[in-house]
Enzyme design. Structure first.
Site, mmCIF file in Angstrom:
data_model
loop_
_atom_site.group_PDB
_atom_site.id
_atom_site.type_symbol
_atom_site.label_atom_id
_atom_site.label_comp_id
_atom_site.label_asym_id
_atom_site.label_seq_id
_atom_site.Cartn_x
_atom_site.Cartn_y
_atom_site.Cartn_z
ATOM 1 N N ARG A 8 -11.999 15.275 7.857
ATOM 2 C CA ARG A 8 -12.768 15.634 6.572
ATOM 3 C C ARG A 8 -14.333 15.865 7.186
ATOM 4 N NH1 ARG A 8 -11.214 10.247 3.339
ATOM 5 N NH2 ARG A 8 -8.909 10.482 3.767
ATOM 6 N N HIS A 12 -12.818 2.920 -0.368
ATOM 7 C CA HIS A 12 -12.916 1.839 0.745
ATOM 8 C C HIS A 12 -13.735 0.345 0.362
ATOM 9 C CE1 HIS A 12 -13.107 4.865 4.383
ATOM 10 N NE2 HIS A 12 -12.082 4.677 4.112
ATOM 11 N N GLU A 53 -8.226 -5.586 4.669
ATOM 12 C CA GLU A 53 -8.155 -5.282 3.157
ATOM 13 C C GLU A 53 -6.832 -5.848 2.476
ATOM 14 O OE1 GLU A 53 -8.703 -1.034 4.685
ATOM 15 O OE2 GLU A 53 -9.213 -0.510 2.800
ATOM 16 N N ASN A 86 0.697 -1.283 0.022
ATOM 17 C CA ASN A 86 -0.023 0.028 -0.024
ATOM 18 C C ASN A 86 0.989 1.217 -0.020
ATOM 19 O OD1 ASN A 86 -1.832 1.893 0.625
ATOM 20 N ND2 ASN A 86 -2.552 1.072 2.439
ATOM 21 N N ARG A 112 -2.626 -2.106 -3.551
ATOM 22 C CA ARG A 112 -3.728 -1.353 -3.372
ATOM 23 C C ARG A 112 -3.649 0.059 -4.296
ATOM 24 N NH1 ARG A 112 -5.208 2.819 1.440
ATOM 25 N NH2 ARG A 112 -7.510 3.128 0.804
#
Ligand code: ADP
Length: 402
Positions: free
Chosen positions: A241, A180, A385, A7, A91
């Protein structure tokens, strides 16, 4: 089969190394501060043994050389030859409209990803750097790209379009993509396994609540709506955010504060969310501590966070015409019993009824946390993940062999 999962971020590379004979993690680690002073690699083996290497890690290629070096080192490693790595799974954040599933990396994939850097200028370039570095270092090892957006390519057009001039969609690809996806896919599949049910006929809502947060509506195993949009700033309240906001307020703030698009993006991506409301932290544990001590802005941040998730659950149940399974995952979803209670409170009319004797104190473990006779199964399913990326990579590699 052994699979390395990477990643690659702008200044870090996270990695996990799996044996897919039994889906076990052999080693993991992170390279941090790439291109900066004080860069280092932190490596951890399955037995908990940890080691840190400091060095001048000036770019992603050197970072990956460090990772390959430690994996194959006699003292700290877990393989004797690099050829034992069957494949590398990456990823990749943005696969646009083109990539509806994970793909073997070839020239066409690389060219398309180069094109999509416009849509994900912060994320796709480091993902590509990782792919290029591996190509240079281990050219014979196949690489697979696993996209955050791919799972959401099944959203119907009326769900992903914004009501703006259609020409802008055609010209620039302005639409909702969602992110996601690998996590939403993993936990929904895992929940079906745990329940012993096929995903066919099931209406599932997954809440991925970490530093980034998103909700996904999944019908018959396919994403039909999700809360993140053109970028990951839309939707729920996150660590830093804002999530949903009236764009009229955005332009008003830009006018009043005399800021341009770059500063506005920093404001809504980095200084908003839990951090913006609390003024204290983006970290849920610290917000909770503040709230417990009586800090009113922390209390407000918590209320707003739960309320926004609750609204999305209601709207996605409406969008799917019902709900069978509600899943919590991500650092907050897996660990915070109070957040889970706060979100579910008052949703009994939908069939959501938590068994607090199971929910309270449950951290990071798979469990059904709803009452036995409740209409909706509420579950905690820790996300993985990286394992999902490794499994996708293995499938593609095995398909190549046949
Ligand atoms: P990322 O999105 O960066 O992968 P994580 O999924 O690790 O983030 O989630 C980080 C969030 O999880 C932080 O807000 C952190 O406070 C929260 N978290 C972790 N453990 C707990 C806990 N025991 N209780 C409440 N929140 C927690």
């Amino acid at each position: 089969m052994k699979i390395l999962v990477l990643n690659c971020g702008s200044s870090s590379i996270k990695y996990q190394f799996f044996s897919l004979v039994d889906n076990s993690l052999i080693a993991k680690g992170i390279v941090e501060k790439i291109g900066m002073k004080g860069s280092f690699l932190k490596h951890e083996k399955q037995d908990g043994q940890k080691v840190i290497f400091e060095g001048e890690i000036m770019d992603h290629k050197i970072g990956i050389e460090y990772i390959l070096g430690v994996l194959s080192s006699a003292k700290h490693g877990c393989i004797s030859r690099l050829e034992e790595i069957s494949a590398v799974g990456h990823r990749v954040v943005h696969g646009g409209e083109l990539f509806t599933e994970s793909k073997l990396v070839d020239e066409d994939v690389i060219n398309a990803l180069e094109k999509y850097t416009e849509l994900a200028p912060l994320h796709n370039p480091p993902n590509l750097k990782g792919i290029y570095a591996l190509r240079a270092l281990l050219p014979s090892i196949p690489q697979v790209a696993v996209f955050d957006t791919a799972f959401h390519t099944t959203m119907p057009v009326y769900s992903y379009m914004y009501a703006i001039p259609y020409a802008l969609y055609k010209k620039y690809g302005i639409r909702r993509y969602g992110f996601h996806g690998t996590s939403h896919r993993f936990v929904s599949m895992r929940a079906c396994e745990i329940l012993g049910r096929s995903c066919q006929g099931l209406k599932v809502i997954t809440c991925h609540l970490g530093n980034g947060t998103s909700v996904c509506a999944i019908k018959d195993g396919h994403s039909v709506d999700t809360s993140m949009g053109f970028t990951p700033v839309e939707g729920l309240i996150m660590g830093t955010r804002s999530g949903d906001i009236d764009m009229g307020a955005v332009s008003y703030i830009m006018d009043k504060e005399k800021i341009g698009t770059k500063s506005a993006s920093v404001l809504f991506n980095k200084h908003s969310g839990l951090l913006g409301i609390s003024g204290l932290s983006s970290d849920m544990r610290e917000i909770r501590e503040g709230a417990d001590k009586g800090d009113e802005r922390c209390q407000l941040a918590l209320k707003m966070f739960d309320y926004r998730v609750k609204k999305y659950i209601g709207s996605y149940a409406a969008a799917m015409g019902g709900l069978d399974v509600l899943i919590f995952t991500g650092g907050i979803g897996e660990n915070s019993d109070t957040t889970r209670s706060g979100i579910c409170e008052g949703l009994e009319f939908l069939g959501i009824d938590l068994d607090e004797s199971i929910n309270q104190g449950l951290r990071g473990k798979e469990a059904v946390i709803s009452k036995k006779d409740a209409r909706v199964k509420v579950m905690v399913v820790p996300t993985n993940e990286e394992l999902m990326i490794a499994i996708d990579t293995q499938k593609i590699i095995e398909h190549l062999k046949n």
